[in-house]
Structure formats: C-alpha cells, structure tokens
Design an enzyme around this catalytic site. Structure first.
Site, mmCIF file in Angstrom:
data_model
loop_
_atom_site.group_PDB
_atom_site.id
_atom_site.type_symbol
_atom_site.label_atom_id
_atom_site.label_comp_id
_atom_site.label_asym_id
_atom_site.label_seq_id
_atom_site.Cartn_x
_atom_site.Cartn_y
_atom_site.Cartn_z
ATOM 1 C CG ASP A 21 -2.176 0.755 1.056
ATOM 2 O OD1 ASP A 21 -2.648 0.822 -0.105
ATOM 3 O OD2 ASP A 21 -2.728 1.280 2.044
ATOM 4 C CG HIS A 120 -4.950 7.507 4.561
ATOM 5 N ND1 HIS A 120 -4.139 8.193 3.698
ATOM 6 C CD2 HIS A 120 -5.441 6.464 3.858
ATOM 7 C CE1 HIS A 120 -4.122 7.583 2.525
ATOM 8 N NE2 HIS A 120 -4.907 6.538 2.591
#
Ligand SMILES: [Zn+2]
Length: 230
Positions: A21, A120
């Site tokens: 990621d 996030h």
C-alpha cells in the site's frame, strides 16, 4: 515473509492478494514485485501530474512484464483526517475526471484511486465531506470509455454506513480500512493481555487477535456485499 503470506493467501477459500500500500518508491515497488507481491500501489500523487504518470507507468510496465501482478495508482490528495475538510473543499486537490481518464489510459493501471475527499485515520467529524458526484462521474467516464478499471476508496475507516452505500453505488470496488484493522489488532492484544496477566502463551494471544481481526474483516465483507462474489 512473502512466501509465508503467499502460502496463506493461496490456501484461502477466496481470492486474496498480497498488497503493497502507498509506496512512494519505484524501487521498492519493483523489489516487492520481484519478491512475489500480487498487488502493488505506487503512490506518486504528491508529484506533478506528468511525473505521477511517468512513475506510475514505470511500475505498471515492470509489474505487467512479470505478470500476475495488478497495479494501483492514485490521483489527487488523500490526506490525513486533520486536513480532511480542507482537502474536500479544495477542488484542485481532488481527482479531476478528465485527467483521471487520461491517467488510467496513459499509465495502464489496473485499479485506480481518485481523491474524492476521504482521508486516512479516524474522521474527526460524524459527517465528513465526500464528493460522491465526482466519484460517480469518474466511474462513468472510465467505464464508458472501453476500459474496466475498478475504483478504490481510501480512508474507508469510520465512514458512516450510508456513505459506504453511496460510494458503492458510485462505483467503489475496493475499500481500504487499514486504520480499523490496526485498531482491532491492538485493542484485541490489549484486551487479552489485560485479562491474562499471568499467562505466558503467545499462541493463545495470536489466536485471540486473529479471531478479532477475522470478525472485523467479515463485518466489512458483509457491508460491502462481497459475499458469494469470489
Ligand atoms: Zn490509502
């Protein structure tokens, strides 16, 4: 490590990828591709548009030459929750639909993460500002263009359920919820260790943590309607 996780992934009853990621390094992406990762995200979204395309394409070309590896790219800013509202209100930081189509065509990415205001971490507001319309337009343009490119929603943790439903309807096909899984993992460890201060059996701790994490993953699979689609 890769061999351990690949073995686990391959023995799962549903398709599981080994995902890298948000790597900002081309070399690291290539290293992971060589090592056996099956899904690689090159995140050059902080670079200029042209540089993002150049770096993403380099990783795509490398991974596709190896074969069996899908590549994810990102356009726009998926920031932290601290800046979420600011980013969501600034069109310049979100993915531009025309540029999204050009980005996918020129890089050849298999999956695409357009910035639409998600962030996030754990959202600081109950109703984070998300540009659903932009997501739907990008999805329509990409899939009306002869390309089939699934869209990724970063910052899935803490999104209200009706937001998730709307994002699915707008074309979201992959949801990233690592913050939630990290919380689950650490909270489960804390819970178990607090309740078993006299026990020194790491295996029991691992099983408890695994079960808690599995429950969290299954909850998301249900919410996203994954059941029966493998
Ligand atoms: Zn992300």
């Amino acid at each position: 490590m890769v061999n351990i996780f690949r073995t686990l992934a391959e023995s799962a009853p549903v398709p599981v990828c080994l995902h890298l990621d948000h790597s900002t390094s081309i070399d690291y992406c290539k290293k992971c591709a060589d090592a056996g990762y099956t899904n690689i995200m090159i995140d050059a979204s902080k670079q200029s548009y042209e540089e993002n395309i150049r770096q993403t394409k380099e990783v795509v070309d490398y991974c596709h030459a190896i074969g069996g590896i899908s590549v994810e790219g990102e356009l726009g800013t998926v920031g932290g929750v601290e800046d979420q509202i600011k980013v969501a209100e600034d069109e310049a930081q979100l993915a531009n639909p025309e540029q999204s189509v050009e980005f996918v065509e020129r890089t050849g990415v298999d999956i695409f993460a357009p910035a639409i205001g998600t962030a996030h971490g754990v959202y600081k507001t109950k109703n984070p500002k998300i540009d659903f319309e932009r997501m739907a337009v990008i999805h329509k343009m990409l899939n009306g263009n002869g390309i089939k490119t699934p869209l990724v929603v970063h910052g899935g943790t803490g999104l209200p359920d009706d937001y998730v439903t709307k994002l699915l309807a707008a074309g979201g096909a992959k949801f990233n919820v690592s913050t939630e899984l990290k919380h689950t993992l650490l909270d489960a460890k804390w819970e178990y260790l607090s309740a078993h201060r006299d026990e020194y059996d790491p295996g029991k701790l691992d099983v408890f943590v695994r079960d808690a994490t599995r429950k969290a993953v299954m909850h998301w699979m249900d919410k996203l309607g994954c059941e029966g689609k493998a």
